[in-house]
Design a protein around this motif. Structure first.
Motif, PDB file in Angstrom:
ATOM      1  N   ARG A   5       0.875  -1.190   0.000  1.00 51.76           N
ATOM      2  CA  ARG A   5       0.000   0.000   0.000  1.00 51.76           C
ATOM      3  C   ARG A   5       0.902   1.226   0.000  1.00 51.76           C
ATOM      4  NH1 ARG A   5      -2.670  -4.771   0.241  1.00 51.76           N
ATOM      5  NH2 ARG A   5      -4.792  -4.603   1.052  1.00 51.76           N
ATOM      6  N   TYR A   6       0.416   2.293  -0.651  1.00 53.16           N
ATOM      7  CA  TYR A   6       1.240   3.501  -0.773  1.00 53.16           C
ATOM      8  C   TYR A   6       0.789   4.598   0.185  1.00 53.16           C
ATOM      9  CZ  TYR A   6       3.485   1.309  -4.666  1.00 53.16           C
ATOM     10  OH  TYR A   6       4.220   0.425  -5.412  1.00 53.16           O
ATOM     11  N   TYR A   7       1.768   5.334   0.705  1.00 55.29           N
ATOM     12  CA  TYR A   7       1.492   6.454   1.613  1.00 55.29           C
ATOM     13  C   TYR A   7       2.305   7.666   1.182  1.00 55.29           C
ATOM     14  CZ  TYR A   7      -0.959   2.916   4.052  1.00 55.29           C
ATOM     15  OH  TYR A   7      -1.875   1.931   4.314  1.00 55.29           O
ATOM     16  N   SER A   8       1.668   8.840   1.216  1.00 60.76           N
ATOM     17  CA  SER A   8       2.379  10.078   0.882  1.00 60.76           C
ATOM     18  C   SER A   8       3.323  10.374   2.031  1.00 60.76           C
ATOM     19  CB  SER A   8       1.378  11.224   0.733  1.00 60.76           C
ATOM     20  OG  SER A   8       0.430  10.883  -0.247  1.00 60.76           O
ATOM     21  N   VAL A  50      -5.856  -3.985   5.913  1.00 61.51           N
ATOM     22  CA  VAL A  50      -4.714  -4.810   6.323  1.00 61.51           C
ATOM     23  C   VAL A  50      -3.571  -3.958   6.879  1.00 61.51           C
ATOM     24  CG1 VAL A  50      -3.043  -6.541   5.553  1.00 61.51           C
ATOM     25  CG2 VAL A  50      -5.269  -6.424   4.462  1.00 61.51           C
ATOM     26  N   THR A  51      -3.067  -3.048   6.054  1.00 60.37           N
ATOM     27  CA  THR A  51      -1.818  -2.351   6.398  1.00 60.37           C
ATOM     28  C   THR A  51      -1.999  -1.384   7.560  1.00 60.37           C
ATOM     29  OG1 THR A  51      -1.529  -2.379   4.023  1.00 60.37           O
ATOM     30  CG2 THR A  51       0.128  -1.204   5.279  1.00 60.37           C
ATOM     31  N   THR A  52      -3.108  -0.634   7.521  1.00 61.32           N
ATOM     32  CA  THR A  52      -3.274   0.381   8.557  1.00 61.32           C
ATOM     33  C   THR A  52      -3.492  -0.278   9.925  1.00 61.32           C
ATOM     34  OG1 THR A  52      -5.587   0.565   7.883  1.00 61.32           O
ATOM     35  CG2 THR A  52      -4.072   2.229   7.055  1.00 61.32           C
ATOM     36  N   ASN A  53      -4.137  -1.447   9.945  1.00 62.74           N
ATOM     37  CA  ASN A  53      -4.301  -2.139  11.232  1.00 62.74           C
ATOM     38  C   ASN A  53      -2.993  -2.757  11.703  1.00 62.74           C
ATOM     39  OD1 ASN A  53      -7.231  -2.163  12.364  1.00 62.74           O
ATOM     40  ND2 ASN A  53      -7.394  -2.149  10.135  1.00 62.74           N
TER      41      ASN A  53
END
Ligand code: FAD
Length: 682
Positions: A439-442, A475-478
């Motif tokens: 997953r991408y994050y700024s 998924v990723t944020t948890n």
């Protein structure tokens, strides 16, 4: 020697036999040597026509994918062509071959293209060579070639499906023959699956006619042979991000460094999260600030880039999936592709448990297309009928499956009343379940002020399940939230789901996760005197924190530096979710009057105020800053916010310049093309 003519005759015959035998041996050696070379040649060959011929393939499916969607659909399409029409299909990423010989494919070989668009109408990273090849084709250069084309995009973006539209133009110019329609999947309306199904029905009909294909009942034909392995060995993956992590060097984790690099999309770096903290004061929602240490990795970023974070699945989700298909997580297996054109979806040998946890996208909405392919493995006739009915009925599928936010295991257990789906072959799951994507994050830090640390700001995705059974979770944020809770010694009982934070062979211990940097074009103007207007509500403020930190650091190091006006429009509900609220006054102190932050609170008064309202309040100034050569930046939610901001900007331009809205929209498009109106939206 006293030999008579008979002896001479026998000797000659013997000599001839020996010579022939010797020659034959030699010939045999030469031939088999030739064979080996040609097999190796083909294995290493990037010439698409050569490879198609050598493997007796009669259909080519090509995908250009950024986040895996185009790849998943291309693979499903290839499987259906094999299962229904016994076609011999080569399905591959466009980055794997050269296409200069494409025009040499015989007319009965069709090429199906699945093309994703990324960012501002761009091709995916892996398709840059393919794009070059297409642009270089001469007029009529592909005449006689039969193609199909399907595009993936998001209509909330300005250059909707830009890449597949460009492909269509090149195909037209090169006189390739399009079979069926060039249709587009729209993620903006969440109809990708249905758009694909409609295109596929139509295209298969057209292909059947064109190629005179005989359709038979769908029969699953695996692309891999699964080989079971008895004993655990050091080279067996337990979910490592790549096989390189299984080299002896990884046994001392501190030595994972540039020797494993260069790091990127194909080789993530396992980076320690040195600090994480909860940013929201509200207890009902969560937003995590995470700081990744990249020192020693040789990885670099610049302010405004994106960070790819590689997740793994939560214990609860892994266990449910294993239960639904009656899988033993301890089984060690290898995948043997049935021919060398088939790529393994993840590193093997590995265990079933590791594959499910680290490599497969087992949660998230299910596609009706892949749901239908499970009919052949239903546990009984009643379930088979029900599944068939749902797979064929778009509306009913939406009511019974999609609207309940079921993932694959939920949906199948619901249909079977809790019975396990043990007839589903493991290789079928390996081939059909998409592989887990980063997953991408700024990035919310500045490479100028924190060269070796990358900050991200992620809002934790969780909402109550429509069935009343717990929460639907991202998924990723948890996973990032789990790390924050454990790292700060908080109560893990409060978490929705739980993760194995140690990872395969403990390589994630010490709060580490695999990451890579994706370079973006979302960049500050080089000249600091240019005015900038930043609009970023919610986590959309992330890159602007990076921008402001960059300016603060530059002011510190370059004495006397002059700064143009920096206006930041930020939006949140109230003070409880005001991101980095303690930091902004500090920045303002350092930047003086050049920096101003305008905050829209949407839940503080009876009237909801958004960034768009604040923009209108400051209309005159916003307009004059842009007229003075300023830059406009928008980050955050694509659909509601970014489109809303665009509409407000059209209004402002049309009013201030006394021009029509169409003319104003045209002017904004020109600003976008010249990078003076940049969007980083999702
Ligand atoms: P996922 O697992 O991907 O799930 C996505 C959503 O689907 C969640 O809401 C989840 O609850 C829901 N879901 C799960 N299962 C189901 C189901 N069966 N049915 C229906 N719904 C389901 N985000 C940020 O917070 N900050 C940023 O700075 C940021 N920057 C970005 C920059 C770019 C260029 C892009 C493309 C995206 C950015 N995002 C950002 C979004 C981010 O990449 C992720 O999409 C987001 O964090 C969710 O990831 P996840 O793995 O937690 O959720």
């Amino acid at each position: 020697l006293g030999m008579d003519s008979t002896d001479w005759g026998m000797l000659c015959a013997l000599l001839l036999a020996v010579t022939t035998h010797w020659k034959k041996g030699n010939i045999k050696v030469t031939l088999s040597h030739d064979d080996e070379t040609s097999t190796a040649d083909i294995r290493d060959s990037r010439d698409i026509c050569k490879v198609m011929k050598a493997h007796k393939k009669n259909f080519l499916v090509l995908y250009a994918s950024q986040t895996g969607t185009a790849e998943d659909y291309a693979k499903q399409f290839a499987k259906e062509l094999t299962a229904k029409f016994s076609l011999s299909v080569l399905c591959t990423d466009v980055e794997n071959y050269n296409f200069e010989s494409l025009h040499q494919l015989p007319p009965h070989v069709v090429v199906s293209l699945f093309i994703s668009t990324y960012g501002e109408g761009e091709f995916p990273d892996s398709a840059l060579q393919f794009e070059k090849f297409l642009s270089a084709i001469s007029e009529g250069g592909l005449s006689g070639l039969n193609v199909t084309l399907f595009g993936f995009g998001n209509s909330t973006y300005e250059f909707y499906n830009g890449a597949s539209k460009k492909v269509m133009e090149h195909l037209k110019r090169s006189h390739a023959t399009l079979i069926g329609n060039h249709d587009l999947a729209d993620d903006g309306t969440h109809t990708t699956d249905e758009d694909y199904l409609a295109w596929k029905e139509n295209t298969l009909q057209a292909l059947k006619k064109q190629l005179r294909l005989n359709e038979h009942e769908q029969k699953y034909e695996p692309f891999f042979e699964v080989e079971k392995i008895d004993a655990m060995r050091e080279n067996i993956s337990l979910g490592e991000p790549s096989l390189a992590y299984l080299q002896p060097i990884t046994h001392s984790f501190s030595s994972i460094n540039i020797q494993l690099g260069p790091f990127g999309l194909n080789q993530p770096y396992v980076a320690p999260i040195v600090k994480s903290r909860e940013l929201f004061e509200d207890t009902d929602r969560s937003c995590v600030h995470s700081e990744f240490d990249i020192s020693g990795s040789d990885m670099q970023y610049t302010t405004g880039d994106h960070l790819g974070v590689w997740p793994s699945n939560a214990d609860e989700k892994v266990n449910k999936f294993l239960y639904a298909f009656n899988l033993d997580p301890g089984i060690i297996f290898d995948l043997k592709p049935l021919d060398s054109t088939i790529e393994k979806p993840f590193p093997t040998p590995t265990t079933i448990g590791a594959a499910v946890r680290h490599y497969m996208e087992i949660t998230g909405p299910i596609s009706r297309q892949s749901f239908g392919s499970l009919v052949q493995f239903a546990p009984n006739d009643q379930v088979r009928e029900k599944l068939q009915e749902l797979a064929a009925d778009k509306d009913q599928f939406s009511i019974e499956i999609t609207s309940k936010c079921f993932d694959l295991a939920d949906a199948l257990l619901y249909l079977s009343g809790g019975s396990k789906w043990e007839a589903v072959p493991w290789e079928f799951l390996v081939e059909t379940v998409p592989h887990l994507q980063p997953r991408y994050y700024s990035i919310s830090s500045s490479s100028l002020s924190e060269e070796h640390t990358i900050h991200i700001t992620s809002v934790v995705e969780t909402f109550p399940s429509p069935t009343g059974d717990g929460n639907v979770v991202g998924v990723t944020t948890n996973l990032l939230k789990n790390i924050e809770v454990v790292q700060n010694k908080k109560n893990i009982e409060d978490l929705d789901v739980h993760f194995d934070l140690r990872g395969p062979r403990d390589i994630f211990s010490g709060f580490k996760l695999p990451i890579h940097v994706r370079h973006s074009s979302f960049k500050l103007p080089l000249d600091p005197q240019k005015p900038i207007i930043m609009i970023g509500p919610g986590t959309g403020v992330a890159p602007f924190r990076g921008f402001i930190r960059e300016r603060v650091q530059a002011m510190k190091t370059q004495r006397g530096m002059k700064l143009g006006k920096h206006l930041l429009f930020y939006g949140c509900r109230n003070y409880g979710d005001y991101l980095y609220k303690e930091e902004w006054p500090e920045y303002a102190k350092k930047l003086g009057s050049s920096f101003e932050m305008i905050v829209a609170h949407s839940r503080m008064t009876s009237k909801k105020i958004y960034v768009q309202d604040k923009l209108l309040e400051r209309e005159a100034e916003v307009f004059s800053l842009i007229e003075a050569g300023g830059f406009l930046y928008v980050c955050g939610e694509a659909k509601g916010m970014a489109q809303g901001v665009n509409a407000v900007m059209v209004d402002i331009f049309s009013r201030r310049k006394s021009i029509s809205k169409e003319q104003a929209a045209e002017m904004l498009s020109v600003l976008k093309v010249s990078d003076r109106y940049q969007e980083d939206v999702w």
